[in-house]
Scaffold this active site. Structure first.
Site, PDB file in Angstrom:
ATOM      1  N   GLU A 108     -11.821  -3.588  -3.516  1.00  0.00           N
ATOM      2  CA  GLU A 108     -10.830  -2.598  -3.916  1.00  0.00           C
ATOM      3  C   GLU A 108     -10.503  -2.734  -5.405  1.00  0.00           C
ATOM      4  OE1 GLU A 108      -7.425  -3.024  -1.119  1.00  0.00           O
ATOM      5  OE2 GLU A 108      -8.823  -4.355  -0.074  1.00  0.00           O
ATOM      6  N   HIS A 139       0.810  -1.233   0.000  1.00  0.00           N
ATOM      7  CA  HIS A 139       0.000   0.000   0.000  1.00  0.00           C
ATOM      8  C   HIS A 139       0.837   1.274   0.000  1.00  0.00           C
ATOM      9  CE1 HIS A 139      -3.534  -2.327   0.117  1.00  0.00           C
ATOM     10  NE2 HIS A 139      -3.668  -2.470   1.422  1.00  0.00           N
ATOM     11  N   HIS A 187      -9.830   2.309  -0.116  1.00  0.00           N
ATOM     12  CA  HIS A 187      -9.775   1.168   0.808  1.00  0.00           C
ATOM     13  C   HIS A 187     -10.885   1.256   1.855  1.00  0.00           C
ATOM     14  CE1 HIS A 187      -8.152  -2.123   3.118  1.00  0.00           C
ATOM     15  NE2 HIS A 187      -7.085  -2.212   2.335  1.00  0.00           N
TER      16      HIS A 187
END
Length: 335
Positions: A301, A100, A169
């Site tokens: 996502e 991420h 997210h």
């Protein structure tokens, strides 16, 4: 449409943050300049996303609640990649892997807000070398309300070839609380990516037919989650990339709250969707006294495949100098 702004607190580094609230006759959406995060999304009197009451909780907790994640969402194996003959080393913040966007991904930065007629657009500049990535990347994400739909639109440009894969997210619970495993889910996917114990793709796309990964027809999210399948057991549930059929803006998922009767459709231009059932979400306090824990929500996502840079057959998140990264996702609600 009503649009209001308020202070949301000051970071430990002394930076002020804002909360922007958008409201029409169907939806209320609250967006933070911290992480360009969706903090609240209310439909039919139900807040359908997880979040926190205070900025300090966003700063100190993991999970990227509602955040815009990048420069590359999901994982890059070995925390490195090669581009134009040069190897770039990234932060190892998930074992030996990069997750991420690194130790301070886009979810941990303050964005600048610009008011739109139908929403708000947030901007930031990711400088060359930030978290190890090449090129200075100029990014914007717009949150727009249109009837009972929330449109999330991403744009990015770089002054050098780089990687870019952005997603939102949010953790969805369409009941407003409790387990999400009785929600029903349909995914427009004939295949999913096989994963390794490190949650990296092996490179194989497997058919969903006849497996616990078959969501082509809607079923409860948790119906098969504890099946004796190695792919589920190694990550304690679903944390897999589903390859969405077709191209352009098309239907990817339909999620329905079992108690609320709220249905959310997800349309996206992204090549796939990561389904994550909050398997590793440790018990914590959330908004308005809520208590969150494993499997209390569903993440959908839209994104490029994880670790795509190491799998040439996957759709690639390569953004070349002079090109524009442009993707969007539309969440539409009904009851």
């Amino acid at each position: 449409m009503e649009k209001t702004c308020r202070a949301f607190g000051v970071t430990t580094g002394g930076e002020p943050t804002e909360s922007w609230t958008l409201k029409n006759e169907f939806l209320t959406a609250e967006v933070l300049t911290y992480g360009a995060a969706l903090r609240r999304l209310v439909f039919g009197g139900v807040d359908v996303v997880l979040g926190y009451d205070t900025l300090s909780e966003y700063e100190r907790n993991d999970g990227c609640f509602g955040a815009t994640v990048g420069r590359i969402c999901n994982r890059i194996g070995g925390a490195s990649f090669a581009l134009k003959g040069k190897t770039y080393l990234l932060a190892k913040n998930d074992g030996e892997n990069h997750l991420h966007g690194g130790t301070q991904g886009f979810d941990k930065h303050i964005w600048t807000a610009e008011l739109l007629e139908d929403g708000v657009r947030l901007h930031r500049i990711s400088r060359d070398g930030e978290e190890g990535y090449p090129g200075t990347l100029t990014i914007s994400v717009a949150y727009r309300l249109s009837g009972a739909s929330l449109r999330v639109e991403y744009e990015a440009e770089s002054d050098a070839d780089t990687l870019c894969s952005l997603t939102n997210h949010s953790y969805f619970n369409l009941n407003g609380g409790g387990t999400a495993m009785d929600h029903t889910l349909a995914l427009a996917a004939e295949a999913y990516l096989e994963t390794s114990p490190g949650c990296l793709p092996t490179g194989r796309a497997l058919p969903v037919a006849g497996t616990p990964f078959d969501f082509r027809t809607a079923k409860p999210v948790g119906r098969d989650i504890d099946a004796p399948a190695e792919q589920l057991q190694m990550v304690n549930g679903y944390d897999h990339h589903f390859c969405i059929e077709g191209g352009g803006l098309r239907r990817a998922a339909v999620l329905r709250g079992d108690r609320s009767g709220i249905t959310m459709t997800v349309d996206t231009t992204s090549p796939g969707v990561q389904l994550y059932t909050a398997n590793w979400l440790f018990r914590r306090s959330g908004k308005s006294g809520a208590v969150y824990g494993p499997r209390c929500a569903v993440c959908l996502e839209p994104q490029f495949p994880p670790d795509a840079v190491h799998h040439p057959d996957f759709p690639q998140p390569l953004l070349r100098k002079g090109e524009v990264y442009r993707h969007r996702t539309v969440y539409t609600f009904s009851k």
